[in-house]
Design a protein around this motif. Structure first.
Motif, mmCIF file in Angstrom:
data_model
loop_
_atom_site.group_PDB
_atom_site.id
_atom_site.type_symbol
_atom_site.label_atom_id
_atom_site.label_comp_id
_atom_site.label_asym_id
_atom_site.label_seq_id
_atom_site.Cartn_x
_atom_site.Cartn_y
_atom_site.Cartn_z
ATOM 1 N N LEU A 15 8.394 1.828 -4.038
ATOM 2 C CA LEU A 15 8.212 1.536 -2.826
ATOM 3 C C LEU A 15 8.885 0.596 -2.122
ATOM 4 C CD1 LEU A 15 6.507 2.484 0.111
ATOM 5 C CD2 LEU A 15 4.529 1.032 -0.864
ATOM 6 N N LEU A 16 9.635 0.623 -1.126
ATOM 7 C CA LEU A 16 10.157 -0.462 -0.496
ATOM 8 C C LEU A 16 9.495 -0.609 0.974
ATOM 9 C CD1 LEU A 16 12.480 -2.355 0.079
ATOM 10 C CD2 LEU A 16 14.007 -0.608 0.803
ATOM 11 N N ALA A 17 8.847 -1.590 1.070
ATOM 12 C CA ALA A 17 8.129 -1.846 2.310
ATOM 13 C C ALA A 17 8.738 -3.031 3.090
ATOM 14 C CB ALA A 17 6.630 -2.247 1.857
ATOM 15 N N ILE A 92 -3.259 -2.923 4.569
ATOM 16 C CA ILE A 92 -2.643 -1.513 5.022
ATOM 17 C C ILE A 92 -1.602 -1.256 3.866
ATOM 18 C CG2 ILE A 92 -0.788 -0.324 6.385
ATOM 19 C CD1 ILE A 92 -3.532 -0.818 8.082
ATOM 20 N N LEU A 93 -0.855 -2.413 3.259
ATOM 21 C CA LEU A 93 -0.134 -1.829 2.091
ATOM 22 C C LEU A 93 -1.016 -1.678 0.977
ATOM 23 C CD1 LEU A 93 2.677 -1.665 0.706
ATOM 24 C CD2 LEU A 93 2.793 -3.880 0.345
ATOM 25 N N ARG A 94 -1.924 -2.148 0.730
ATOM 26 C CA ARG A 94 -2.788 -1.957 -0.430
ATOM 27 C C ARG A 94 -3.337 -0.433 -0.612
ATOM 28 N NH1 ARG A 94 -5.852 -6.478 -0.823
ATOM 29 N NH2 ARG A 94 -4.526 -7.385 -2.623
ATOM 30 N N SER A 95 -4.050 0.057 0.896
ATOM 31 C CA SER A 95 -4.266 1.145 0.934
ATOM 32 C C SER A 95 -3.303 2.139 1.018
ATOM 33 C CB SER A 95 -4.779 1.382 2.496
ATOM 34 O OG SER A 95 -5.222 2.726 2.845
ATOM 35 N N LEU A 96 -1.862 2.112 1.375
ATOM 36 C CA LEU A 96 -1.060 3.033 1.270
ATOM 37 C C LEU A 96 -0.626 3.028 -0.462
ATOM 38 C CD1 LEU A 96 1.297 4.676 2.205
ATOM 39 C CD2 LEU A 96 2.835 2.846 2.247
ATOM 40 N N CYS A 97 -0.550 2.000 -1.222
ATOM 41 C CA CYS A 97 -0.180 2.018 -2.593
ATOM 42 C C CYS A 97 -1.386 2.954 -3.351
ATOM 43 C CB CYS A 97 -0.117 0.500 -3.115
ATOM 44 S SG CYS A 97 1.439 -0.143 -2.614
ATOM 45 N N ASP A 98 -2.616 2.609 -2.848
ATOM 46 C CA ASP A 98 -3.826 3.551 -3.618
ATOM 47 C C ASP A 98 -3.599 4.985 -3.322
ATOM 48 O OD1 ASP A 98 -4.806 1.122 -4.474
ATOM 49 O OD2 ASP A 98 -6.347 1.080 -2.981
ATOM 50 N N GLN A 99 -3.170 5.172 -1.908
ATOM 51 C CA GLN A 99 -2.902 6.526 -1.571
ATOM 52 C C GLN A 99 -1.747 7.161 -2.474
ATOM 53 O OE1 GLN A 99 -1.957 6.950 2.744
ATOM 54 N NE2 GLN A 99 -0.857 8.926 2.488
ATOM 55 N N GLY A 101 -0.604 6.068 -5.127
ATOM 56 C CA GLY A 101 -0.622 5.927 -6.730
ATOM 57 C C GLY A 101 0.455 4.982 -7.245
ATOM 58 N N ILE A 102 0.770 3.950 -6.517
ATOM 59 C CA ILE A 102 1.836 2.814 -6.767
ATOM 60 C C ILE A 102 1.157 1.671 -7.175
ATOM 61 C CG2 ILE A 102 3.814 1.651 -5.965
ATOM 62 C CD1 ILE A 102 4.575 4.285 -4.520
ATOM 63 N N ASP A 103 1.424 0.846 -7.964
ATOM 64 C CA ASP A 103 1.062 -0.351 -8.328
ATOM 65 C C ASP A 103 1.812 -1.423 -7.594
ATOM 66 O OD1 ASP A 103 -0.832 -1.921 -10.552
ATOM 67 O OD2 ASP A 103 1.126 -3.048 -10.468
ATOM 68 N N PHE A 104 1.226 -2.695 -7.386
ATOM 69 C CA PHE A 104 1.895 -3.542 -6.488
ATOM 70 C C PHE A 104 3.195 -4.299 -7.245
ATOM 71 C CE2 PHE A 104 -0.359 -5.886 -2.739
ATOM 72 C CZ PHE A 104 -0.563 -4.655 -2.209
ATOM 73 N N SER A 105 3.122 -4.231 -8.460
ATOM 74 C CA SER A 105 4.348 -4.504 -9.107
ATOM 75 C C SER A 105 5.393 -3.418 -9.232
ATOM 76 C CB SER A 105 3.867 -4.194 -10.920
ATOM 77 O OG SER A 105 3.652 -3.113 -11.580
ATOM 78 N N GLN A 106 5.370 -2.284 -8.538
ATOM 79 C CA GLN A 106 6.280 -1.499 -8.368
ATOM 80 C C GLN A 106 6.607 -1.306 -6.707
ATOM 81 O OE1 GLN A 106 3.611 1.862 -9.755
ATOM 82 N NE2 GLN A 106 5.073 2.238 -11.321
ATOM 83 N N VAL A 107 6.457 -2.382 -6.073
ATOM 84 C CA VAL A 107 6.715 -2.661 -4.622
ATOM 85 C C VAL A 107 7.472 -3.834 -4.390
ATOM 86 C CG1 VAL A 107 5.612 -2.992 -2.329
ATOM 87 C CG2 VAL A 107 4.435 -1.577 -4.030
ATOM 88 N N ALA A 108 8.610 -3.427 -3.786
ATOM 89 C CA ALA A 108 9.392 -4.352 -3.265
ATOM 90 C C ALA A 108 9.090 -4.458 -1.624
ATOM 91 C CB ALA A 108 11.029 -4.048 -3.042
ATOM 92 N N TYR A 109 9.001 -5.801 -1.139
ATOM 93 C CA TYR A 109 8.868 -6.165 0.169
ATOM 94 C C TYR A 109 9.681 -7.030 0.773
ATOM 95 C CZ TYR A 109 6.516 -7.313 4.526
ATOM 96 O OH TYR A 109 6.065 -7.447 5.802
ATOM 97 N N VAL A 110 10.056 -6.667 2.042
ATOM 98 C CA VAL A 110 11.239 -7.674 2.592
ATOM 99 C C VAL A 110 10.519 -8.130 4.049
ATOM 100 C CG1 VAL A 110 13.603 -7.965 3.503
ATOM 101 C CG2 VAL A 110 13.181 -6.208 2.070
ATOM 102 N N GLY A 111 10.095 -9.560 3.980
ATOM 103 C CA GLY A 111 9.857 -9.973 5.305
ATOM 104 C C GLY A 111 10.395 -11.466 5.397
ATOM 105 N N ASP A 112 10.241 -11.920 6.451
ATOM 106 C CA ASP A 112 10.975 -13.155 6.988
ATOM 107 C C ASP A 112 10.243 -14.309 7.498
ATOM 108 O OD1 ASP A 112 10.455 -11.728 9.439
ATOM 109 O OD2 ASP A 112 11.757 -12.944 10.271
ATOM 110 N N ASP A 113 8.743 -14.186 7.640
ATOM 111 C CA ASP A 113 8.082 -15.307 8.547
ATOM 112 C C ASP A 113 6.869 -15.346 7.829
ATOM 113 O OD1 ASP A 113 7.450 -17.290 10.515
ATOM 114 O OD2 ASP A 113 8.510 -15.942 11.897
#
Length: 166
Positions: A15-17, A92-99, A101-113
């Motif tokens: 998951l790329l968030a 929101i991201l935690r809920s989506l990952c649960d839905q 079936g993706i662990d946070f270790s499998q998530v890339a997130y791009v943020g700037d602030d």
């Protein structure tokens, strides 16, 4: 971080968030004379996101802003996980990952602030853009060469795809 470790982490991503303002856009707020807000998105970022989705990686957009421009852009790209007007992006991201079936270790997130810090500190692959605030840069394992809205997300998409090739 060494490029080999970055690629190793990116190889695990399902998951790329993405944040919007300052990441998918240049962070500018544009208003018409009538008060309507609009945003400028980069077409190369859009193509990168399409390629990532074609490779089977999910994409989510999480924005504190309630701009309808973000919804229209996501719809045009075929992104179904779109959350606007979100104050607590991490929940929101935690809920989506649960839905999904993706662990946070499998998530890339791009943020700037600073409002992106809770997610940047929680995911397996925290990323930021060249013109991010200092705190986001300190939390990220990779900082793009390009600024937000200037192809930074495409840069990440290309790295992600390269890292997932067998």
């Amino acid at each position: 971080m060494q490029i080999d470790e970055l690629r190793s982490r990116l190889a695990q991503i399902k998951l790329l968030a993405l944040d919007v303002d300052g990441t998918l856009t240049d962070g500018g707020l544009y208003f018409t004379n009538s008060g309507d807000e609009f945003k400028k998105f980069n077409v190369k970022d859009g193509q990168g996101m399409k390629l990532v989705m074609e490779a089977g990686i999910q994409i989510a957009i999480l924005s504190a802003s309630s701009s309808t421009a973000t919804i229209h852009r996501a719809k045009k790209l075929g992104i179904s996980h779109v959350y606007v007007g979100v104050e607590d992006k991490l929940t929101i991201l935690r809920s989506l990952c649960d839905q999904l079936g993706i662990d946070f270790s499998q998530v890339a997130y791009v943020g700037d602030d600073v409002n992106d810090l809770p997610i940047l500190e929680a995911v397996g692959c925290p990323l930021t853009v060249a013109d991010a605030v200092k705190a986001a840069k300190q939390a990220a394992i990779y900082i793009t060469e390009k600024a937000g809205g200037q192809g930074a997300v495409r840069e990440i998409c290309d790295l992600l795809l390269e890292s997932q090739m067998p």
